[in-house]
Write an enzyme that holds these catalytic residues in place. Structure first.
Site, PDB file in Angstrom:
ATOM      1  N   GLU A  45      49.309  17.914  60.292  1.00 46.04           N
ATOM      2  CA  GLU A  45      49.338  19.003  59.305  1.00 46.04           C
ATOM      3  C   GLU A  45      48.983  20.333  59.961  1.00 46.04           C
ATOM      4  OE1 GLU A  45      46.813  17.039  56.463  1.00 46.04           O
ATOM      5  OE2 GLU A  45      48.413  15.586  56.084  1.00 46.04           O
ATOM      6  N   GLU A  84      49.084   8.686  64.268  1.00 47.23           N
ATOM      7  CA  GLU A  84      49.426   8.916  62.867  1.00 47.23           C
ATOM      8  C   GLU A  84      50.903   9.283  62.761  1.00 47.23           C
ATOM      9  OE1 GLU A  84      45.654   9.959  60.408  1.00 47.23           O
ATOM     10  OE2 GLU A  84      46.627  11.795  61.045  1.00 47.23           O
ATOM     11  N   ASN A 138      39.235  11.456  56.694  1.00 47.22           N
ATOM     12  CA  ASN A 138      39.674  12.849  56.766  1.00 47.22           C
ATOM     13  C   ASN A 138      39.843  13.340  55.335  1.00 47.22           C
ATOM     14  OD1 ASN A 138      40.908  15.279  57.108  1.00 47.22           O
ATOM     15  ND2 ASN A 138      42.719  14.496  58.184  1.00 47.22           N
TER      16      ASN A 138
HETATM   17  P1  13P Z   1      46.656   9.213  54.253  1.00 43.70           P
HETATM   18  O1  13P Z   1      45.676   8.096  54.492  1.00 43.70           O
HETATM   19  O2  13P Z   1      46.433   9.937  52.955  1.00 43.70           O
HETATM   20  O3  13P Z   1      48.072   8.758  54.452  1.00 43.70           O
HETATM   21  O4  13P Z   1      46.372  10.328  55.378  1.00 43.70           O
HETATM   22  C1  13P Z   1      46.280   9.941  56.695  1.00 43.70           C
HETATM   23  C2  13P Z   1      45.821  11.100  57.487  1.00 43.70           C
HETATM   24  O5  13P Z   1      46.516  12.086  57.643  1.00 43.70           O
HETATM   25  C3  13P Z   1      44.467  11.028  58.057  1.00 43.70           C
HETATM   26  O6  13P Z   1      44.247  12.041  58.989  1.00 43.70           O
END
Ligand code: 13P
Length: 247
Positions: free
Chosen positions: A99, A164, A12
């Site tokens: 997010e 997540e 991502n």
């Molecule tokens: P990070 O690997 O930067 O913690 O992000 C994870 C994420 O939100 C993938 O969608």
């Protein structure tokens, strides 16, 4: 890992990079993709999806987007539809990332409608769930994830689920292996109860500060069928190392 399920390592890229940087990163991932024990997916910003898809040309590395609208077309200024993404060469779309739930107020019902739109357009939806730190500290992690699954997955869902934990994203912190295993077991049980054999074989990804150094241990856990990688996916060597750790 789930027996018989090939892992998926998805990057991502969030809101990072210029067009040239996106193309260079995609090219470096493609050049290192041969012989890895996982399927690979990269998810650039909307603006870069078509160029990256053209560069990857339907080869070993698939292309996805990070969101789509719930409608196939219409008066929705600034939005992008699932058919547009399919037309641009995407095969997957991340939906309900924390997010987007936080920045854009996306509810489970909105995520569900988007997942239906994605499937109707021929895209594989990757639906994200995960608790905040306050919810975990309150002992609510499993209940939150179950509620998000129930509300965000449409009938007949045939996509991917990504767990997540919000507090692990971009922080360098990860849950213990026992905690990841416990949540993934809950997700598997809900998927199997709702979708039967399809739910038994559905990929469940872990996301949140996944790095080359912790990937092998996380990816070896039961019911962890790959990763959704943020920061580390912006460095081709790190992303490929994570994919290698899936073997
Ligand atoms: P990070 O690997 O930067 O913690 O992000 C994870 C994420 O939100 C993938 O969608």
């Amino acid at each position: 890992m789930t027996p018989g399920v090939r892992p998926l390592i998805a990057g991502n890229w969030k809101m990072h990079g210029s067009m040239a940087e996106a193309e260079a990163l995609a090219g470096a991932v493609r050049d290192g993709a041969a012989g890895l024990p996982a399927d690979l997916l990269v998810c650039p910003a909307f603006l870069h999806v078509a160029a990256v898809a053209r560069l990857l040309g339907g080869g070993a590395v698939a292309v996805g987007a990070q969101d789509c609208h719930a409608a196939a077309k219409g008066a929705h200024t600034g939005d992008v539809s699932a058919p547009m993404l399919r037309d641009a060469g995407a095969t997957h779309v991340i939906l309900g990332h924390s997010e987007r739930r936080a920045d854009h107020g996306e509810t489970d019902a909105v995520v569900r409608a988007k997942a239906e739109a994605a499937a109707a357009a021929g895209l594989v939806p990757i639906v994200c769930v995960g608790e905040t730190e306050a919810e975990r500290l309150a002992g609510q992690a499993e209940a939150v994830v179950e509620r998000q699954l129930a509300g965000s997955l449409p009938e007949g869902f045939a996509g991917v689920v990504a767990y997540e934990p919000v507090w692990a994203i971009g922080t360098g912190r990860t849950p213990t292996e026992a905690d990841i295993g416990a949540i993934h077991a809950v997700i598997r049980a809900r998927l199997a109860a709702r979708f039967g054999a399809a739910g038994q074989g559905m990929r469940i990804l872990y996301g949140g500060s996944m790095k080359p150094g912790n990937a092998a241990a996380i990816l070896a856990l039961p019911n962890v069928d790959g990763g959704l990688v943020g920061g580390a996916s912006l460095v081709a060597a790190d992303f490929l190392a994570i994919a290698k750790a899936a073997g």
